[in-house]
Design a protein around this motif. Sequence first.
Motif, PDB file in Angstrom:
ATOM      1  N   PHE A  57     -17.102   6.006  -7.482  1.00  0.00           N
ATOM      2  CA  PHE A  57     -17.397   7.117  -6.593  1.00  0.00           C
ATOM      3  C   PHE A  57     -16.133   7.956  -6.450  1.00  0.00           C
ATOM      4  O   PHE A  57     -15.046   7.409  -6.240  1.00  0.00           O
ATOM      5  CB  PHE A  57     -17.827   6.626  -5.218  1.00  0.00           C
ATOM      6  CG  PHE A  57     -19.152   5.898  -5.201  1.00  0.00           C
ATOM      7  CD1 PHE A  57     -20.138   6.195  -6.131  1.00  0.00           C
ATOM      8  CD2 PHE A  57     -19.414   4.922  -4.256  1.00  0.00           C
ATOM      9  CE1 PHE A  57     -21.362   5.534  -6.125  1.00  0.00           C
ATOM     10  CE2 PHE A  57     -20.630   4.254  -4.229  1.00  0.00           C
ATOM     11  CZ  PHE A  57     -21.611   4.564  -5.169  1.00  0.00           C
ATOM     12  N   CYS A  58     -16.279   9.274  -6.570  1.00  0.00           N
ATOM     13  CA  CYS A  58     -15.141  10.180  -6.383  1.00  0.00           C
ATOM     14  C   CYS A  58     -14.597   9.986  -4.964  1.00  0.00           C
ATOM     15  O   CYS A  58     -15.363   9.953  -3.999  1.00  0.00           O
ATOM     16  CB  CYS A  58     -15.606  11.620  -6.592  1.00  0.00           C
ATOM     17  SG  CYS A  58     -14.353  12.839  -6.151  1.00  0.00           S
ATOM     18  N   SER A  59     -13.291   9.876  -4.841  1.00  0.00           N
ATOM     19  CA  SER A  59     -12.699   9.621  -3.525  1.00  0.00           C
ATOM     20  C   SER A  59     -12.770  10.851  -2.617  1.00  0.00           C
ATOM     21  O   SER A  59     -12.603  10.746  -1.412  1.00  0.00           O
ATOM     22  CB  SER A  59     -11.246   9.174  -3.684  1.00  0.00           C
ATOM     23  OG  SER A  59     -10.521  10.158  -4.383  1.00  0.00           O
ATOM     24  N   VAL A  60     -13.036  12.011  -3.221  1.00  0.00           N
ATOM     25  CA  VAL A  60     -13.135  13.236  -2.421  1.00  0.00           C
ATOM     26  C   VAL A  60     -14.578  13.491  -1.996  1.00  0.00           C
ATOM     27  O   VAL A  60     -14.886  13.646  -0.822  1.00  0.00           O
ATOM     28  CB  VAL A  60     -12.588  14.456  -3.205  1.00  0.00           C
ATOM     29  CG1 VAL A  60     -12.711  15.738  -2.385  1.00  0.00           C
ATOM     30  CG2 VAL A  60     -11.146  14.218  -3.617  1.00  0.00           C
ATOM     31  N   CYS A  61     -15.508  13.512  -2.980  1.00  0.00           N
ATOM     32  CA  CYS A  61     -16.881  13.944  -2.687  1.00  0.00           C
ATOM     33  C   CYS A  61     -17.912  12.823  -2.794  1.00  0.00           C
ATOM     34  O   CYS A  61     -19.087  13.051  -2.510  1.00  0.00           O
ATOM     35  CB  CYS A  61     -17.266  15.090  -3.615  1.00  0.00           C
ATOM     36  SG  CYS A  61     -17.571  14.564  -5.315  1.00  0.00           S
ATOM     37  N   ASN A  62     -17.504  11.634  -3.228  1.00  0.00           N
ATOM     38  CA  ASN A  62     -18.386  10.458  -3.367  1.00  0.00           C
ATOM     39  C   ASN A  62     -19.406  10.560  -4.500  1.00  0.00           C
ATOM     40  O   ASN A  62     -20.291   9.724  -4.603  1.00  0.00           O
ATOM     41  CB  ASN A  62     -19.168  10.155  -2.073  1.00  0.00           C
ATOM     42  CG  ASN A  62     -18.296  10.135  -0.856  1.00  0.00           C
ATOM     43  OD1 ASN A  62     -17.179   9.650  -0.906  1.00  0.00           O
ATOM     44  ND2 ASN A  62     -18.803  10.679   0.236  1.00  0.00           N
ATOM     45  N   PRO A  69     -10.047  12.330  -8.876  1.00  0.00           N
ATOM     46  CA  PRO A  69     -11.269  12.976  -8.395  1.00  0.00           C
ATOM     47  C   PRO A  69     -12.170  13.432  -9.555  1.00  0.00           C
ATOM     48  O   PRO A  69     -11.704  13.576 -10.683  1.00  0.00           O
ATOM     49  CB  PRO A  69     -10.754  14.178  -7.616  1.00  0.00           C
ATOM     50  CG  PRO A  69      -9.314  13.916  -7.353  1.00  0.00           C
ATOM     51  CD  PRO A  69      -8.839  13.071  -8.478  1.00  0.00           C
ATOM     52  N   CYS A  70     -13.426  13.676  -9.221  1.00  0.00           N
ATOM     53  CA  CYS A  70     -14.405  14.008 -10.263  1.00  0.00           C
ATOM     54  C   CYS A  70     -14.179  15.419 -10.807  1.00  0.00           C
ATOM     55  O   CYS A  70     -13.366  16.183 -10.287  1.00  0.00           O
ATOM     56  CB  CYS A  70     -15.817  13.886  -9.707  1.00  0.00           C
ATOM     57  SG  CYS A  70     -16.268  15.229  -8.594  1.00  0.00           S
ATOM     58  N   ARG A  71     -14.936  15.761 -11.827  1.00  0.00           N
ATOM     59  CA  ARG A  71     -14.762  17.051 -12.500  1.00  0.00           C
ATOM     60  C   ARG A  71     -15.135  18.244 -11.620  1.00  0.00           C
ATOM     61  O   ARG A  71     -14.619  19.341 -11.806  1.00  0.00           O
ATOM     62  CB  ARG A  71     -15.552  17.062 -13.808  1.00  0.00           C
ATOM     63  CG  ARG A  71     -14.912  16.148 -14.844  1.00  0.00           C
ATOM     64  CD  ARG A  71     -15.699  16.052 -16.140  1.00  0.00           C
ATOM     65  NE  ARG A  71     -15.019  15.159 -17.071  1.00  0.00           N
ATOM     66  CZ  ARG A  71     -15.176  13.842 -17.099  1.00  0.00           C
ATOM     67  NH1 ARG A  71     -16.006  13.263 -16.253  1.00  0.00           N
ATOM     68  NH2 ARG A  71     -14.512  13.092 -17.953  1.00  0.00           N
ATOM     69  N   PHE A  72     -16.025  18.042 -10.669  1.00  0.00           N
ATOM     70  CA  PHE A  72     -16.349  19.144  -9.740  1.00  0.00           C
ATOM     71  C   PHE A  72     -15.141  19.409  -8.849  1.00  0.00           C
ATOM     72  O   PHE A  72     -14.732  20.539  -8.648  1.00  0.00           O
ATOM     73  CB  PHE A  72     -17.550  18.778  -8.846  1.00  0.00           C
ATOM     74  CG  PHE A  72     -18.861  18.735  -9.574  1.00  0.00           C
ATOM     75  CD1 PHE A  72     -19.439  19.903 -10.058  1.00  0.00           C
ATOM     76  CD2 PHE A  72     -19.523  17.532  -9.768  1.00  0.00           C
ATOM     77  CE1 PHE A  72     -20.656  19.868 -10.726  1.00  0.00           C
ATOM     78  CE2 PHE A  72     -20.735  17.488 -10.432  1.00  0.00           C
ATOM     79  CZ  PHE A  72     -21.304  18.651 -10.918  1.00  0.00           C
ATOM     80  N   CYS A  73     -14.610  18.328  -8.297  1.00  0.00           N
ATOM     81  CA  CYS A  73     -13.531  18.466  -7.316  1.00  0.00           C
ATOM     82  C   CYS A  73     -12.251  19.047  -7.915  1.00  0.00           C
ATOM     83  O   CYS A  73     -11.472  19.666  -7.214  1.00  0.00           O
ATOM     84  CB  CYS A  73     -13.251  17.121  -6.654  1.00  0.00           C
ATOM     85  SG  CYS A  73     -14.566  16.605  -5.548  1.00  0.00           S
ATOM     86  N   THR A  74     -12.034  18.843  -9.209  1.00  0.00           N
ATOM     87  CA  THR A  74     -10.800  19.347  -9.823  1.00  0.00           C
ATOM     88  C   THR A  74     -11.024  20.633 -10.624  1.00  0.00           C
ATOM     89  O   THR A  74     -10.069  21.195 -11.161  1.00  0.00           O
ATOM     90  CB  THR A  74     -10.185  18.286 -10.763  1.00  0.00           C
ATOM     91  OG1 THR A  74     -11.185  17.871 -11.690  1.00  0.00           O
ATOM     92  CG2 THR A  74      -9.667  17.086  -9.991  1.00  0.00           C
TER      93      THR A  74
HETATM   94 ZN   LIG Z   1     -15.591  14.769  -6.433  1.00  0.00          ZN
END
Ligand SMILES: [Zn+2]
Length: 199
Positions: A57-62, A69-74
């Motif tokens: 799970f992405c630590s920012v958006c889960n 962090p996942c590709r959306f968050c970065t």
């Molecule tokens: Zn994310």
Amino acid sequence: MLDYAEPVTKLIDEFKRLPGIGHKSAQRLAFHLLKGSAEDSERLIAAIREVKEKIIFCSVCNNITDVDPCRFCTSPTRDRHTVVVVEEPQSVVTIEKTREYRGLYHVLHGCLSPIRGIGPDELRLKNLLERLRDGEIQEIILATNPTTEGEATANYIGRLLKPLGLKVTRIAMGLPVGSDLEYADEVTMHKAIANRHEM
Ligand SMILES: [Zn+2]
């Protein structure tokens, strides 16, 4: 009553634990694997193992991801002022299919459900509040499912976030009530976001 050999029963029982799989479907799946080649089964086993080993799970958006962090968050091209809050990672895929939304996401991994004993602490909400701290996020779009529980969850988060002074909106209910966002088609989903209203 004549039973299947134990390994077969065991496999059927495992399939029955999966969502939406009844006894008959479980039997059909088990016999499909039995008849198939060893390579087919190995591929399935490897795919299950890989998803369990690599997906986190992405630590920012889960959201589910293989990088944190996942590709959306970065992503440098996503709009960082808007966050859509959804119950499950599948909803992210549904919303992405509209190709209209360019903001970020937050996945709760569930919804409030007193009957199932799921309260606010069981949802992944804490890191949403953390994300709001630097003031970059200006709008939260609540896209929980159009079910009683999804509504209750949206109302709860709405009440929680409103005092923080940011725009909180709820997607329009052109979606069939009681349904799951996962099954919404692109046009319905696009309309639901476009016609969102302030809470
Ligand atoms: Zn994310």
